[in-house]
Design a protein around this motif. Structure first.
Motif, PDB file in Angstrom:
ATOM      1  N   GLY A  13     -48.881 -33.527  29.422  1.00  0.00           N
ATOM      2  CA  GLY A  13     -49.436 -33.493  28.075  1.00  0.00           C
ATOM      3  C   GLY A  13     -50.535 -32.452  28.021  1.00  0.00           C
ATOM      4  O   GLY A  13     -50.639 -31.597  28.907  1.00  0.00           O
ATOM      5  N   PRO A  14     -51.388 -32.488  27.005  1.00  0.00           N
ATOM      6  CA  PRO A  14     -52.461 -31.501  26.874  1.00  0.00           C
ATOM      7  C   PRO A  14     -53.304 -31.391  28.145  1.00  0.00           C
ATOM      8  O   PRO A  14     -53.708 -32.393  28.723  1.00  0.00           O
ATOM      9  CB  PRO A  14     -53.289 -32.043  25.695  1.00  0.00           C
ATOM     10  N   HIS A  15     -53.530 -30.159  28.580  1.00  0.00           N
ATOM     11  CA  HIS A  15     -54.302 -29.826  29.782  1.00  0.00           C
ATOM     12  C   HIS A  15     -53.594 -30.216  31.072  1.00  0.00           C
ATOM     13  O   HIS A  15     -54.128 -30.009  32.156  1.00  0.00           O
ATOM     14  CB  HIS A  15     -55.701 -30.440  29.739  1.00  0.00           C
ATOM     15  N   ASN A  16     -52.425 -30.799  30.965  1.00  0.00           N
ATOM     16  CA  ASN A  16     -51.553 -31.003  32.123  1.00  0.00           C
ATOM     17  C   ASN A  16     -50.112 -30.809  31.660  1.00  0.00           C
ATOM     18  O   ASN A  16     -49.272 -31.696  31.742  1.00  0.00           O
ATOM     19  CB  ASN A  16     -51.731 -32.392  32.742  1.00  0.00           C
ATOM     20  N   GLU A  17     -49.868 -29.606  31.126  1.00  0.00           N
ATOM     21  CA  GLU A  17     -48.556 -29.321  30.558  1.00  0.00           C
ATOM     22  C   GLU A  17     -47.495 -29.244  31.653  1.00  0.00           C
ATOM     23  O   GLU A  17     -47.790 -28.949  32.815  1.00  0.00           O
ATOM     24  CB  GLU A  17     -48.589 -27.997  29.784  1.00  0.00           C
ATOM     25  N   LYS A  18     -46.276 -29.516  31.240  1.00  0.00           N
ATOM     26  CA  LYS A  18     -45.156 -29.387  32.170  1.00  0.00           C
ATOM     27  C   LYS A  18     -45.110 -27.953  32.677  1.00  0.00           C
ATOM     28  O   LYS A  18     -45.215 -27.007  31.903  1.00  0.00           O
ATOM     29  CB  LYS A  18     -43.849 -29.743  31.455  1.00  0.00           C
ATOM     30  N   PRO A  19     -44.974 -27.748  34.004  1.00  0.00           N
ATOM     31  CA  PRO A  19     -44.986 -26.388  34.550  1.00  0.00           C
ATOM     32  C   PRO A  19     -43.883 -25.509  33.954  1.00  0.00           C
ATOM     33  O   PRO A  19     -42.758 -25.964  33.709  1.00  0.00           O
ATOM     34  CB  PRO A  19     -44.753 -26.609  36.047  1.00  0.00           C
ATOM     35  N   VAL A  20     -44.255 -24.256  33.712  1.00  0.00           N
ATOM     36  CA  VAL A  20     -43.333 -23.266  33.156  1.00  0.00           C
ATOM     37  C   VAL A  20     -43.042 -22.232  34.236  1.00  0.00           C
ATOM     38  O   VAL A  20     -43.954 -21.700  34.874  1.00  0.00           O
ATOM     39  CB  VAL A  20     -43.948 -22.584  31.919  1.00  0.00           C
TER      40      VAL A  20
END
Length: 583
Positions: free
Chosen positions: A493-500
């Motif tokens: 979620g915010p500030h721990n987004e799924k890695p891209v």
């Protein structure tokens, strides 16, 4: 839309830390780099990240005003005063009220709750709500997810002999209400270690402090973390620090033994996965709880969250699911109208530019349904990659207009609305989402100022759509161990987004397949040189970018890694955020 690809890079020192972390915490080197990018640099921080414990929660008495709040609550319970629990009509507000009411009713019967009418009272503490508290004989109000800006309302309550404890997380004004206690880690002077709690999270901290002060069993508080987890996901607050601890434990309850109301929502939400994640909270559970406040009254959502029997829960969920269907229809219709207007109309400001070229898009239509303007503003922001504001009449019988603003990454919309406060009756919110009210006579001046501020404050760089890429990897790096360690980094979620990730110079193993009713979605079969393994990849609304290319074409992709189950086995698939065909 053409995206700018930004690949994050680690310094030589960060590379060294990642190598040490990989060895000490048994992480794959690539996963260790993801942790370092997120500021997780020691084995203990990795432990707290992957296995957050309840004991990792901060002492609630570190929060400014907590001692005063607990003392006032103790007094109210000891003297059998009547208490009104007051919360906003969105997910954060209704989960907050359900949390507080469910906990306190084990200590007193002198308890009731109140959710303001969206269209007659607006958000936050209302004069009508205070009048209701007076009629009920309440001596204490606990305001949740609201109140930090309610200076006049709190003064009005004090005149009626009603004390207030405010549990809020919104940005305060310079003047604070004269409440018994204001619990908000964002208020000036706060030294609380974490300032990104949801409103429900602040209410949880009050109950945690109350239980500690009275020598109670904290497990009774922790059993309410499913409600806190829903508020965290739906309100899109940071999924770091204390929020991560509460979200992880709340999701465990949602998966093992959710309360009847939440279980009933899950049953009608067409959730196909066996495991509830934040994705289901954000896109399935949250919107249904929200729909009650958008279309009718948020009190129905509280009633559902407090349901005592499965039969009650099913009956109420049926109503709320119906509201959600109405909300979707309105959302679709009004979004289509708004998109057409932006494409065809020109601005009111002296620039005379088409609305689609404005750096901040602002639209007013008195006929639009107030309950969906925030969603429509989000749709405009996504479509045009510009901060957007949608306004409509409140529907309360007065010449009042309400608005919802949504922003894009890197731009503080709250600060822009703050520069218009002389035209507003009230406003509140966060950097990326703000709500406000103004008189109808001020709408034209407001929109003109917004357009002028957009020209002044919004840079072309901010308006350039960008994708931040965590790592360059090969498809062969996507092993079962790699996927398992990525899975353990959730909830995202915010500030721990799924890695891209980015992978370059791949080959189309077969011609693209076009899917969906309009054949606008794309399914690709991809392989890298030197291997025979095929990876399936999906891209939404991307037919125009690859139509005409055949098997053998070369392609660069940016994507997240998703998983699905087939014949009892977890399989990987790639969700493309963008791609570039090379030949």
């Amino acid at each position: 839309m053409e995206y700018l690809w930004n690949l994050k890079s680690l310094t030589s020192e960060e590379e060294r830390v990642a190598a040490e972390l990989s060895s000490s915490s048994m992480l794959l080197p690539m996963v260790a780099k993801l942790f370092v990018q997120r500021g997780v640099t020691t084995p203990e921080q990795v432990r707290m990240y992957l296995q957050p414990e309840i004991e990792d929660l901060h002492d609630p008495f570190l929060m400014l005003g907590m001692r005063e709040a607990v003392d006032r609550l103790n007094k109210a319970l000891g003297q059998k005063e009547r208490i009104l629990i007051y919360g906003d009509y969105d997910v954060d507000g209704t989960t907050s009220v359900a949390l507080m009411y469910k906990f306190l009713r084990q200590y007193t019967t002198q308890l009731s709750y109140y959710i303001p009418e969206r269209y007659n009272e607006g958000s936050g503490i209302s004069f009508q709500g205070i009048d209701h508290a007076e009629r009920e004989g309440c001596k204490l109000m606990i305001a949740l997810d609201c109140g930090v800006k309610a200076v006049e309302k709190v003064r009005y309550a004090k005149e009626k002999g009603i004390d207030l404890i405010i549990c809020d997380h919104h940005v305060p004004d310079a003047e604070l209400p004269d409440a018994v206690a204001i619990l908000n880690p964002k208020i000036p002077g706060s030294t609380y270690p974490f300032d990104e709690l949801s409103g429900c999270g602040v209410g949880f901290k009050l109950l945690q402090a109350f239980t500690i002060d009275n020598g109670g069993d904290l497990r009774q508080v922790y059993d309410l973390l499913d409600l806190v987890a829903v508020s965290i996901g739906a309100d899109l607050v940071s999924l770091t620090g204390e929020n991560r601890v509460m979200a992880c434990h709340g999701l465990k309850i949602l998966n093992k033994n959710p309360r009847l109301g939440l279980r009933s929502i899950m049953d009608v939400s067409e959730i196909k996965t066996k495991r509830i994640t934040m994705n289901e909270v954000v896109f399935k559970i949250g919107p249904r709880i929200n729909a009650s406040g958008r279309m009718q009254n948020g009190r129905e959502s509280v009633d559902l969250l407090l349901a005592a029997t499965a039969g009650e829960a099913r009956k109420m969920t049926k109503n709320i699911d119906s509201y959600n269907s109405q909300r979707r229809e309105l959302d679709k219709s009004i979004t289509e109208q708004a998109l057409e207007r932006v494409e065809t109309e020109t601005a009111t400001s002296p620039t005379g530019e088409p609305l689609a070229k404005q750096k901040i898009i602002a639209l007013y239509d008195p006929s639009w349904h107030r309950g969906v303007i925030g969603i429509v503003a989000s749709r405009l922001t996504e479509h045009f990659n510009r901060p957007s504001i949608v306004l409509t009449q409140t529907g309360g019988g007065e010449d009042l207009v309400c608005g919802s603003a949504r922003s894009i990454g890197g731009f503080d919309m709250y600060a822009i609305i703050d520069q218009c406060k002389d035209l507003l009756i009230n406003f509140g919110g966060h950097t990326y989402a703000t709500g406000f009210t103004l008189h109808k006579d001020n709408v034209e001046a407001f929109i003109q100022r917004i357009e002028e501020l957009g020209e002044k404050e919004v840079s072309n760089e901010v308006l350039t759509p960008q994708i931040n890429i965590d790592l360059d990897i090969k498809l062969s790096d996507i092993t079962s161990t790699f996927r398992k360690q990525l899975r353990e980094m959730a909830p995202y979620g915010p500030h721990n987004e799924k890695p891209v990730f980015r992978t370059t110079n791949l080959e189309l193993a077969s011609s693209p397949k076009f899917m969906g009713k309009t054949k606008s979605h794309v399914k690709l079969a991809l392989k890298e040189d030197g291997t025979d393994e095929i990876f399936n990849a999906f891209a939404y609304n991307s037919q125009y970018k690859i139509e005409g290319y055949k098997r053998g074409a070369r392609i660069d992709i940016v994507y997240t890694i998703e998983e699905y189950s087939r014949m009892g086995k977890n399989m990987a698939q790639l969700l493309l955020l963008d791609f570039r065909v090379l030949s």
